[in-house]
Design a protein around this motif. Sequence first.
Motif, PDB file in Angstrom:
ATOM      1  N   ASP A   5      10.352  24.472  42.237  1.00  6.93           N
ATOM      2  CA  ASP A   5      10.079  24.832  40.844  1.00  6.93           C
ATOM      3  C   ASP A   5      11.368  25.107  40.071  1.00  6.93           C
ATOM      4  O   ASP A   5      11.451  24.848  38.873  1.00  6.93           O
ATOM      5  N   GLU A   6      12.410  25.583  40.738  1.00  2.00           N
ATOM      6  CA  GLU A   6      13.699  25.798  40.078  1.00  2.00           C
ATOM      7  C   GLU A   6      14.336  24.464  39.697  1.00  2.00           C
ATOM      8  O   GLU A   6      14.941  24.344  38.625  1.00  2.00           O
ATOM      9  N   LEU A   7      14.195  23.475  40.556  1.00  4.85           N
ATOM     10  CA  LEU A   7      14.739  22.152  40.260  1.00  4.85           C
ATOM     11  C   LEU A   7      13.973  21.499  39.112  1.00  4.85           C
ATOM     12  O   LEU A   7      14.572  20.908  38.207  1.00  4.85           O
ATOM     13  N   ILE A   8      12.652  21.638  39.124  1.00  5.03           N
ATOM     14  CA  ILE A   8      11.826  21.086  38.044  1.00  5.03           C
ATOM     15  C   ILE A   8      12.168  21.778  36.726  1.00  5.03           C
ATOM     16  O   ILE A   8      12.291  21.126  35.684  1.00  5.03           O
ATOM     17  N   GLU A   9      12.350  23.081  36.776  1.00  4.57           N
ATOM     18  CA  GLU A   9      12.721  23.837  35.572  1.00  4.57           C
ATOM     19  C   GLU A   9      14.028  23.307  34.985  1.00  4.57           C
ATOM     20  O   GLU A   9      14.155  23.145  33.766  1.00  4.57           O
ATOM     21  N   GLU A  10      14.993  23.035  35.828  1.00  3.29           N
ATOM     22  CA  GLU A  10      16.274  22.486  35.363  1.00  3.29           C
ATOM     23  C   GLU A  10      16.075  21.130  34.702  1.00  3.29           C
ATOM     24  O   GLU A  10      16.651  20.848  33.648  1.00  3.29           O
ATOM     25  N   LEU A  11      15.239  20.288  35.291  1.00  2.00           N
ATOM     26  CA  LEU A  11      14.985  18.966  34.719  1.00  2.00           C
ATOM     27  C   LEU A  11      14.306  19.070  33.353  1.00  2.00           C
ATOM     28  O   LEU A  11      14.686  18.375  32.406  1.00  2.00           O
ATOM     29  N   VAL A  12      13.309  19.929  33.242  1.00  2.00           N
ATOM     30  CA  VAL A  12      12.601  20.102  31.968  1.00  2.00           C
ATOM     31  C   VAL A  12      13.538  20.685  30.915  1.00  2.00           C
ATOM     32  O   VAL A  12      13.579  20.217  29.773  1.00  2.00           O
ATOM     33  N   ARG A  13      14.310  21.692  31.297  1.00  2.00           N
ATOM     34  CA  ARG A  13      15.255  22.307  30.365  1.00  2.00           C
ATOM     35  C   ARG A  13      16.251  21.270  29.830  1.00  2.00           C
ATOM     36  O   ARG A  13      16.484  21.173  28.636  1.00  2.00           O
ATOM     37  N   PHE A  14      16.809  20.478  30.732  1.00  2.00           N
ATOM     38  CA  PHE A  14      17.783  19.461  30.333  1.00  2.00           C
ATOM     39  C   PHE A  14      17.135  18.417  29.427  1.00  2.00           C
ATOM     40  O   PHE A  14      17.692  18.037  28.403  1.00  2.00           O
ATOM     41  N   TYR A  15      15.953  17.959  29.798  1.00  2.00           N
ATOM     42  CA  TYR A  15      15.259  16.939  29.009  1.00  2.00           C
ATOM     43  C   TYR A  15      15.003  17.444  27.588  1.00  2.00           C
ATOM     44  O   TYR A  15      15.314  16.757  26.613  1.00  2.00           O
ATOM     45  N   LEU A  16      14.444  18.622  27.482  1.00  2.00           N
ATOM     46  CA  LEU A  16      14.120  19.158  26.157  1.00  2.00           C
ATOM     47  C   LEU A  16      15.371  19.461  25.341  1.00  2.00           C
ATOM     48  O   LEU A  16      15.408  19.226  24.133  1.00  2.00           O
ATOM     49  N   ALA A  17      16.410  19.961  25.990  1.00  2.00           N
ATOM     50  CA  ALA A  17      17.658  20.264  25.287  1.00  2.00           C
ATOM     51  C   ALA A  17      18.290  18.994  24.721  1.00  2.00           C
ATOM     52  O   ALA A  17      18.987  19.054  23.713  1.00  2.00           O
ATOM     53  N   ASN A  18      18.031  17.865  25.359  1.00  2.00           N
ATOM     54  CA  ASN A  18      18.659  16.621  24.931  1.00  2.00           C
ATOM     55  C   ASN A  18      17.741  15.728  24.101  1.00  2.00           C
ATOM     56  O   ASN A  18      18.162  14.638  23.707  1.00  2.00           O
ATOM     57  N   HIS A  19      16.515  16.180  23.845  1.00  2.00           N
ATOM     58  CA  HIS A  19      15.583  15.368  23.078  1.00  2.00           C
ATOM     59  C   HIS A  19      14.951  16.098  21.894  1.00  2.00           C
ATOM     60  O   HIS A  19      14.111  15.544  21.216  1.00  2.00           O
ATOM     61  N   ARG A  20      15.344  17.346  21.694  1.00  2.00           N
ATOM     62  CA  ARG A  20      14.819  18.113  20.559  1.00  2.00           C
ATOM     63  C   ARG A  20      15.976  18.737  19.816  1.00  2.00           C
ATOM     64  O   ARG A  20      16.875  19.288  20.405  1.00  2.00           O
ATOM     65  N   VAL A  21      15.917  18.647  18.508  1.00  2.00           N
ATOM     66  CA  VAL A  21      16.970  19.244  17.687  1.00  2.00           C
ATOM     67  C   VAL A  21      16.746  20.736  17.500  1.00  2.00           C
ATOM     68  O   VAL A  21      17.682  21.511  17.477  1.00  2.00           O
ATOM     69  N   ASP A  22      15.508  21.173  17.452  1.00  2.00           N
ATOM     70  CA  ASP A  22      15.169  22.566  17.157  1.00  2.00           C
ATOM     71  C   ASP A  22      14.821  23.384  18.379  1.00  2.00           C
ATOM     72  O   ASP A  22      14.052  24.324  18.310  1.00  2.00           O
ATOM     73  N   HIS A  23      15.395  23.063  19.510  1.00  2.00           N
ATOM     74  CA  HIS A  23      15.065  23.791  20.744  1.00  2.00           C
ATOM     75  C   HIS A  23      15.828  25.104  20.838  1.00  2.00           C
ATOM     76  O   HIS A  23      16.959  25.204  20.366  1.00  2.00           O
ATOM     77  N   PRO A  24      15.209  26.112  21.442  1.00  2.00           N
ATOM     78  CA  PRO A  24      15.924  27.364  21.686  1.00  2.00           C
ATOM     79  C   PRO A  24      16.832  27.214  22.900  1.00  2.00           C
ATOM     80  O   PRO A  24      16.512  26.486  23.827  1.00  2.00           O
ATOM     81  N   LYS A  25      17.937  27.864  22.886  1.00  2.00           N
ATOM     82  CA  LYS A  25      18.870  27.786  24.031  1.00  2.00           C
ATOM     83  C   LYS A  25      18.681  28.918  24.971  1.00  2.00           C
ATOM     84  O   LYS A  25      18.289  29.956  24.705  1.00  2.00           O
TER      85      LYS A  25
END
Length: 91
Positions: free
Chosen positions: A71-91
């Motif tokens: 689940d930690e690895l999946i979390e990293e993948l989702v975080r990276f994907y969203l950070a790189n595909h959304r302009v209005d994402h929270p950090k």
Amino acid sequence: MDSMDKTVKFNVKGDEKEASSQEILLAVYDALVEKEYHPINQIVGYLLSGDPAYIPRHNNARSLVRRKERDELIEELVRFYLANHRVDHPK
């Protein structure tokens, strides 16, 4: 003072800096590419099933990937994907 009275320090490998999920995923990816596997399919297979047989022992990748919970690895993948595909994402 007798050597039997001295305290001996014992260091376990866990004292080393723990690899991040990102570092682990990249190292596993590289190992899979080197072994000429399709890295995305293999990583997804491991993440869905939990079966370490999807990851080769090459370059210690299997041992490395098991240092983190899936689940930690999946979390990293989702975080990276969203950070790189959304302009209005929270950090």
